[in-house]
Design a protein around this motif. Structure first.
Motif, short mmCIF file in Angstrom:
data_model
loop_
_atom_site.label_atom_id
_atom_site.label_comp_id
_atom_site.label_asym_id
_atom_site.label_seq_id
_atom_site.Cartn_x
_atom_site.Cartn_y
_atom_site.Cartn_z
N ALA A 65 0.75 -1.11 0.10
CA ALA A 65 0.13 -0.09 0.02
C ALA A 65 0.82 1.22 0.14
O ALA A 65 0.65 2.20 -0.85
CB ALA A 65 -0.86 -0.04 1.20
N ASP A 66 1.96 1.16 0.72
CA ASP A 66 2.98 2.46 0.79
C ASP A 66 3.47 2.71 -0.72
O ASP A 66 3.66 3.78 -0.97
CB ASP A 66 3.95 2.07 1.79
N LEU A 67 3.66 1.64 -1.35
CA LEU A 67 4.38 1.53 -2.61
C LEU A 67 3.29 2.35 -3.61
O LEU A 67 3.69 3.15 -4.32
CB LEU A 67 4.62 0.37 -3.18
N ALA A 68 2.10 2.11 -3.63
CA ALA A 68 1.07 2.71 -4.24
C ALA A 68 0.90 4.05 -4.05
O ALA A 68 0.68 4.99 -4.79
CB ALA A 68 -0.32 1.92 -4.07
N LYS A 71 4.04 5.84 -5.59
CA LYS A 71 3.70 6.00 -6.83
C LYS A 71 2.75 7.07 -7.28
O LYS A 71 3.13 7.94 -8.35
CB LYS A 71 3.58 4.68 -7.49
N ALA A 72 1.65 7.22 -6.64
CA ALA A 72 0.78 7.99 -6.91
C ALA A 72 1.26 9.71 -6.71
O ALA A 72 1.08 10.52 -7.61
CB ALA A 72 -0.47 8.02 -5.98
N ASN A 73 2.15 9.66 -5.74
CA ASN A 73 2.82 11.21 -5.42
C ASN A 73 3.91 11.29 -6.70
O ASN A 73 4.05 12.40 -7.07
CB ASN A 73 3.61 11.21 -4.31
N ALA A 313 8.96 -5.09 -10.03
CA ALA A 313 10.32 -4.51 -10.08
C ALA A 313 10.35 -3.23 -8.94
O ALA A 313 11.49 -2.90 -8.40
CB ALA A 313 10.33 -3.80 -11.59
N ASP A 314 9.15 -2.39 -8.94
CA ASP A 314 9.05 -1.30 -8.25
C ASP A 314 9.29 -1.77 -6.64
O ASP A 314 9.81 -0.99 -6.04
CB ASP A 314 7.76 -0.53 -8.43
N TYR A 315 8.77 -2.81 -6.29
CA TYR A 315 8.79 -3.24 -4.88
C TYR A 315 10.15 -3.49 -4.55
O TYR A 315 10.80 -3.15 -3.41
CB TYR A 315 8.10 -4.36 -4.71
N ALA A 335 -4.95 0.12 -2.21
CA ALA A 335 -4.84 1.27 -2.20
C ALA A 335 -4.95 2.19 -3.58
O ALA A 335 -5.37 3.32 -3.25
CB ALA A 335 -3.40 1.50 -1.77
N TRP A 336 -4.89 1.57 -4.80
CA TRP A 336 -5.05 2.39 -5.88
C TRP A 336 -6.32 2.70 -6.23
O TRP A 336 -6.96 3.59 -6.78
CB TRP A 336 -4.31 1.72 -7.00
#
Length: 408
Positions: A65-68, A71-73, A313-315, A335-336
């Motif tokens: 969820a933190d990653l999402a 990415k949104a920011n 990959a992002d994780y 989260a998204w």
């Protein structure tokens, strides 16, 4: 593994605030521009077990969820909004979960919540969130009654809470899918059924039982254990004398691992099968003799999906110390979904941060290509994705045995 125990995403609730109300900390876009200049902070809450026996799954939920949110920011997904995360630890128990729900509702910046892991914990939170109009999207709850009401099994389906959504498939699908696999594919006609009496475990065992016996399978024994039990000598003796060809366990890996190990050490060399609650690397750590055991998991294996390649990959690039585990992709998508709900509600509110109910109503209508496939919700708030996967332990790892769509 226990770091950052307070990570939650808050969303400003004051509808009168313009999106340019607050200053930013100067996050940069991928192109080097300032993505959040003059932004309003929106918090997304996360509730999961960050400590205790189930923390491996809970930390994966939080991190994903933190990653999402990050990415949104980075991409300025919602112009004028900077997302933050506020993560709380429920330790896998209802009482702390209820306290966390009250805390999240009390923070006016929180406009959505990802979690929890456990269906029993969700039961303690739903009314609190619903009374506040605060949207909740669980990546892991599978208890059917949470979305379809207590009388769902009799065909009387009624949504109890309009604020509740999930990206995980329910036990109405998962239990029967497991039964079909054991009976039709694994050719096991005699099963010993065990559950841990919790909302998730008992519900899963119940739906498995209904389908397995309908197919013609025989239950040669049924037992109930406590989630904290670790000594299963008495049950092992009963399973051994029952003639069972497999054990089906409704519960989670902290008990399932020792149970399976003690069966094997007693020369009861039959597979143990469970649901997504045991499909964790920690099940194998607890049970070095787990070769050949089975577990179902909601959705298709994330590693096999083209839609998940960027997430994986992002994780990895983000450097999280904990694996994303079973629910990582579903947590990112949860989260998204909230982020997309905020995006649409902001648009509908002339560029201003809306109230919680507007975000909740917008989430009902979201549809997007997520990590786990198309993310959208039906009239009960359940995911429209009904695909599942059977895994088996092979050479110390969970390996895909079969994937498909449940056909009831």
């Amino acid at each position: 593994m226990r770091h950052r125990s307070a990570v939650v995403v808050s969303i400003a609730v004051i509808g009168a605030l313009s999106l340019s109300a607050c200053g930013s900390r100067g996050e940069k876009k991928a192109d080097g521009g300032n993505s959040n200049s003059g932004s309003t902070t929106v918090v997304i809450g996360v509730d999961s077990p960050l400590t205790g026996d189930l923390s491996a799954l809970g930390l994966g939920i939080r991190n994903s969820a933190d990653l999402a949110i990050k990415k949104a920011n980075e991409t300025n997904e919602v112009p004028g909004v900077k997302f933050e995360i506020k993560a709380l630890d429920d330790t896998g128990k209802p009482a702390p979960g209820q306290q966390n729900a009250t805390q999240l509702v009390g923070d006016p910046k929180v406009l959505g919540v990802v979690g929890p892991l456990n269906s029993s914990v969700s039961q303690s939170m739903q009314q609190i969130f619903d009374d506040a109009g605060l949207v909740q999207v669980s990546p892991a709850n599978t208890g059917v009654a949470l979305s379809q009401g207590e009388k769902w099994a009799s065909g009387e389906k009624k949504r109890p809470f309009t604020s509740y959504f999930r990206t995980a498939t329910t036990d109405a699908v998962q239990g029967p899918f497991a039964a079909q696999f054991l009976y039709n594919d694994a050719k096991k006609t005699k099963v010993f059924l065990i559950d841990d009496q919790k909302t998730y475990g008992a519900g899963l065992a119940g739906t498995f039982k209904g389908e397995f016996t309908k197919l013609g399978g025989q239950l040669v024994g049924e037992e109930h254990v406590n989630p904290d039990d670790r000594d299963f000598a008495a049950i092992v003796t009963k399973v051994k004398s029952s003639g069972a060809e497999a054990v089906y366990y409704g519960g989670e890996y902290p008990a399932a691992g020792p149970l399976s190990l003690q069966l094997k050490e007693a020369n009861v060399n039959i597979p143990l099968m469970g649901g997504d609650g045991i499909q964790s690397g920690d099940f194998i750590k607890l049970n070095p003799k787990s070769q050949g055991d089975y577990a179902t998991a909601v959705g298709l294996p994330v590693e096999s999906l083209d839609t998940a390649k960027k997430f994986i990959a992002d994780y990895k690039a983000a450097g999280y110390k904990d694996a994303y585990e079973t629910y990582g992709g579903y947590s990112y998508d949860s989260a998204w979904a909230i982020i997309q709900g905020v995006k649409q509600a902001v648009k509908d509110n002339n560029g201003k941060v809306p109230d919680r109910k507007a975000v909740r109503d917008a989430v009902q209508k979201v549809s997007f290509a997520g990590v786990t496939g198309t993310v959208s919700f039906d009239e009960f708030g359940d995911t429209t994705n009904k695909q599942l996967t059977v895994y088996t332990v092979k050479d110390g790892k969970w390996a895909v045995e079969k994937s498909g769509t449940f056909k009831g």
